[in-house]
Design a protein around this motif. Structure first.
Motif, PDB file in Angstrom:
ATOM      1  N   TRP A   4       0.845  -1.205   0.000  1.00 56.48           N
ATOM      2  CA  TRP A   4       0.000   0.000   0.000  1.00 56.48           C
ATOM      3  C   TRP A   4       0.875   1.248   0.000  1.00 56.48           C
ATOM      4  N   GLU A   5       1.887   1.255   0.865  1.00 54.57           N
ATOM      5  CA  GLU A   5       2.776   2.415   0.957  1.00 54.57           C
ATOM      6  C   GLU A   5       3.574   2.609  -0.330  1.00 54.57           C
ATOM      7  N   ALA A   6       3.976   1.503  -0.945  1.00 53.47           N
ATOM      8  CA  ALA A   6       4.801   1.587  -2.152  1.00 53.47           C
ATOM      9  C   ALA A   6       3.973   1.758  -3.424  1.00 53.47           C
ATOM     10  N   GLY A   7       2.653   1.618  -3.305  1.00 48.81           N
ATOM     11  CA  GLY A   7       1.791   1.719  -4.481  1.00 48.81           C
ATOM     12  C   GLY A   7       1.895   0.527  -5.406  1.00 48.81           C
ATOM     13  N   THR A   8       2.211  -0.638  -4.847  1.00 50.37           N
ATOM     14  CA  THR A   8       2.414  -1.837  -5.674  1.00 50.37           C
ATOM     15  C   THR A   8       1.399  -2.933  -5.363  1.00 50.37           C
ATOM     16  N   LEU A   9       0.306  -2.596  -4.690  1.00 49.28           N
ATOM     17  CA  LEU A   9      -0.700  -3.615  -4.389  1.00 49.28           C
ATOM     18  C   LEU A   9      -1.364  -4.113  -5.663  1.00 49.28           C
ATOM     19  N   ASN A  10      -1.600  -5.389  -5.724  1.00 51.71           N
ATOM     20  CA  ASN A  10      -2.268  -5.987  -6.876  1.00 51.71           C
ATOM     21  C   ASN A  10      -3.018  -7.223  -6.394  1.00 51.71           C
ATOM     22  N   PHE A  11      -4.319  -7.110  -6.243  1.00 50.24           N
ATOM     23  CA  PHE A  11      -5.103  -8.234  -5.729  1.00 50.24           C
ATOM     24  C   PHE A  11      -5.686  -9.112  -6.834  1.00 50.24           C
ATOM     25  N   ALA A  12      -5.952  -8.537  -7.989  1.00 47.55           N
ATOM     26  CA  ALA A  12      -6.742  -9.233  -9.003  1.00 47.55           C
ATOM     27  C   ALA A  12      -6.096 -10.538  -9.463  1.00 47.55           C
ATOM     28  N   TRP A  13      -4.871 -10.478  -9.972  1.00 50.73           N
ATOM     29  CA  TRP A  13      -4.253 -11.677 -10.530  1.00 50.73           C
ATOM     30  C   TRP A  13      -3.850 -12.701  -9.461  1.00 50.73           C
ATOM     31  N   PRO A  14      -3.305 -12.272  -8.314  1.00 47.20           N
ATOM     32  CA  PRO A  14      -3.031 -13.267  -7.271  1.00 47.20           C
ATOM     33  C   PRO A  14      -4.289 -13.995  -6.803  1.00 47.20           C
ATOM     34  N   LEU A  15      -5.389 -13.257  -6.652  1.00 42.28           N
ATOM     35  CA  LEU A  15      -6.630 -13.914  -6.241  1.00 42.28           C
ATOM     36  C   LEU A  15      -7.185 -14.795  -7.351  1.00 42.28           C
ATOM     37  N   ALA A  16      -6.899 -14.451  -8.600  1.00 42.34           N
ATOM     38  CA  ALA A  16      -7.298 -15.313  -9.720  1.00 42.34           C
ATOM     39  C   ALA A  16      -6.564 -16.649  -9.641  1.00 42.34           C
ATOM     40  N   ALA A  17      -5.292 -16.602  -9.224  1.00 41.17           N
ATOM     41  CA  ALA A  17      -4.525 -17.848  -9.047  1.00 41.17           C
ATOM     42  C   ALA A  17      -5.128 -18.699  -7.945  1.00 41.17           C
ATOM     43  N   VAL A  18      -5.550 -18.050  -6.848  1.00 39.01           N
ATOM     44  CA  VAL A  18      -6.201 -18.783  -5.753  1.00 39.01           C
ATOM     45  C   VAL A  18      -7.509 -19.400  -6.242  1.00 39.01           C
ATOM     46  N   ALA A  19      -8.296 -18.622  -6.974  1.00 36.63           N
ATOM     47  CA  ALA A  19      -9.581 -19.114  -7.478  1.00 36.63           C
ATOM     48  C   ALA A  19      -9.379 -20.307  -8.411  1.00 36.63           C
ATOM     49  N   ALA A  20      -8.352 -20.237  -9.248  1.00 38.13           N
ATOM     50  CA  ALA A  20      -8.072 -21.349 -10.158  1.00 38.13           C
ATOM     51  C   ALA A  20      -7.722 -22.609  -9.372  1.00 38.13           C
ATOM     52  N   ALA A  21      -6.946 -22.444  -8.301  1.00 43.19           N
ATOM     53  CA  ALA A  21      -6.595 -23.596  -7.478  1.00 43.19           C
ATOM     54  C   ALA A  21      -7.813 -24.164  -6.768  1.00 43.19           C
ATOM     55  N   VAL A  22      -8.703 -23.287  -6.321  1.00 43.82           N
ATOM     56  CA  VAL A  22      -9.925 -23.727  -5.647  1.00 43.82           C
ATOM     57  C   VAL A  22     -10.795 -24.551  -6.595  1.00 43.82           C
ATOM     58  N   VAL A  23     -10.734 -24.246  -7.873  1.00 44.04           N
ATOM     59  CA  VAL A  23     -11.511 -24.998  -8.860  1.00 44.04           C
ATOM     60  C   VAL A  23     -10.785 -26.289  -9.266  1.00 44.04           C
ATOM     61  N   LEU A  24      -9.494 -26.186  -9.543  1.00 38.60           N
ATOM     62  CA  LEU A  24      -8.755 -27.325 -10.079  1.00 38.60           C
ATOM     63  C   LEU A  24      -8.485 -28.415  -9.039  1.00 38.60           C
ATOM     64  N   ALA A  25      -8.191 -28.019  -7.804  1.00 41.53           N
ATOM     65  CA  ALA A  25      -7.837 -29.017  -6.788  1.00 41.53           C
ATOM     66  C   ALA A  25      -8.977 -30.002  -6.512  1.00 41.53           C
ATOM     67  N   PRO A  26     -10.218 -29.559  -6.348  1.00 44.91           N
ATOM     68  CA  PRO A  26     -11.295 -30.537  -6.147  1.00 44.91           C
ATOM     69  C   PRO A  26     -11.488 -31.470  -7.344  1.00 44.91           C
ATOM     70  N   VAL A  27     -11.280 -30.935  -8.552  1.00 38.25           N
ATOM     71  CA  VAL A  27     -11.387 -31.786  -9.739  1.00 38.25           C
ATOM     72  C   VAL A  27     -10.313 -32.866  -9.706  1.00 38.25           C
ATOM     73  N   ALA A  28      -9.087 -32.454  -9.341  1.00 35.75           N
ATOM     74  CA  ALA A  28      -7.996 -33.429  -9.245  1.00 35.75           C
ATOM     75  C   ALA A  28      -8.286 -34.454  -8.154  1.00 35.75           C
ATOM     76  N   TRP A  29      -8.820 -33.991  -7.026  1.00 35.47           N
ATOM     77  CA  TRP A  29      -9.108 -34.918  -5.931  1.00 35.47           C
ATOM     78  C   TRP A  29     -10.230 -35.877  -6.291  1.00 35.47           C
ATOM     79  N   LEU A  30     -11.193 -35.402  -7.050  1.00 33.12           N
ATOM     80  CA  LEU A  30     -12.251 -36.287  -7.525  1.00 33.12           C
ATOM     81  C   LEU A  30     -11.663 -37.405  -8.371  1.00 33.12           C
ATOM     82  N   GLY A  31     -10.651 -37.053  -9.183  1.00 34.81           N
ATOM     83  CA  GLY A  31      -9.975 -38.073  -9.976  1.00 34.81           C
ATOM     84  C   GLY A  31      -9.264 -39.089  -9.099  1.00 34.81           C
ATOM     85  N   VAL A  32      -8.628 -38.612  -8.011  1.00 29.00           N
ATOM     86  CA  VAL A  32      -7.958 -39.532  -7.083  1.00 29.00           C
ATOM     87  C   VAL A  32      -8.976 -40.459  -6.428  1.00 29.00           C
TER      88      VAL A  32
END
Length: 269
Positions: free
Chosen positions: A121-149
């Motif tokens: 915040w102080e440095a003006g380098t905050l970026n939530f969109a893409w990091p949270l997109a990575a989390v969302a992708a993992a939330v979707v992909l991991a259950p699919v992978a576990w279903l396969g297991v």
């Protein structure tokens, strides 16, 4: 070179202090021999975030010089283990030991996370969109992978339980966050083996359309599922030791994944 860049031991006094703490806590745990189950692995998940978040703060140069060497790589993970192990021993005397272990870890994780976000915040380098997109992708992909297991090896999936789910999620998160960092945000890959996978992907016809991170996500997901299945026999035969090893497997996925997400949030290039 087989180690990630940034891997360096601290000055001897810091190394000795952490080594003594780890030995003392390790000895106490070996003497107490607390049982390790799938719930124990889950209780340690916040501590995996603690270690990775402290390392992010180290990379952002937030710590004072006098204490910073405790939080470089790889010593930060030994430092975190010493505190987590001591907490585990202390909470063993309470009514809900694993809840206490997870609660203390969650509370401590908030501190470096908040410090990193404040720095961004102080440095003006905050970026939530893409990091949270990575989390969302993992939330979707991991259950699919576990279903396969579960469909491939239902008995093994039942044996490892929630710890297996967390292990797969941690490695999928490492994969998706790395893909976002390399393909979208312009970060470089620090681990040589991972870099080789992405260099190979760069030579494929799909590189221009899909980037290079997708292959790393696929490899991490398949490997995580395979390792969890292989460990199921160990858990079946030697329960505590098997789950302890599964905790280590989880840590080397969830830790880097959480590190990536927080670093990308706080230091958008």
């Amino acid at each position: 070179m087989v180690l990630p860049s940034g891997f360096a031991l601290p000055p001897l006094p810091y190394l000795a202090a952490v080594a003594l703490a780890v030995l003392a806590v390790g000895w106490a745990l070996a003497r107490d021999r607390p049982p390790v189950t799938d719930r124990t692995v889950l209780a340690f998940a916040p501590w995996m975030v603690v270690g990775s978040s402290l390392y992010v703060c180290y990379q952002l140069e937030i710590f004072p010089e006098g204490v910073a060497p405790f939080f470089g790589s790889p010593i930060v993970y030994a430092s975190t283990f010493a505190v987590a192990g001591a907490t585990w021993l202390a909470t063993r005397r309470t009514a809900r030991p694993l809840a206490g272990l997870a609660g203390v870890g969650s509370a401590l994780a908030l501190l470096p996370v908040a410090a990193a976000v404040h720095h961004g915040w102080e440095a003006g380098t905050l970026n939530f969109a893409w990091p949270l997109a990575a989390v969302a992708a993992a939330v979707v992909l991991a259950p699919v992978a576990w279903l396969g297991v579960r469909r491939w090896r239902p008995r093994d999936a039942e044996i490892v339980g929630a710890a297996g789910v967390l292990a797969v999620f941690g490695h999928v998160l490492d994969g998706t966050s790395t893909a976002v960092g390399v393909d979208v945000l312009g970060f470089g890959e620090q681990t040589p083996l991972s870099a080789l996978i992405m260099e190979f992907a760069a030579e494929l016809p799909t590189a221009e359309l899909l980037g290079v991170g997708w292959l790393f996500v696929l490899v991490k997901t398949v490997l995580a599922c395979g390792v969890v299945v292989l460990l199921a026999d160990y858990v079946r035969e030697v329960r505590s030791e098997g789950f302890l090893l599964l905790a280590v497997v989880t840590a080397v996925g969830l830790g880097p994944g959480a590190h990536n997400v927080l670093l990308f949030v706080a230091s958008n290039p």
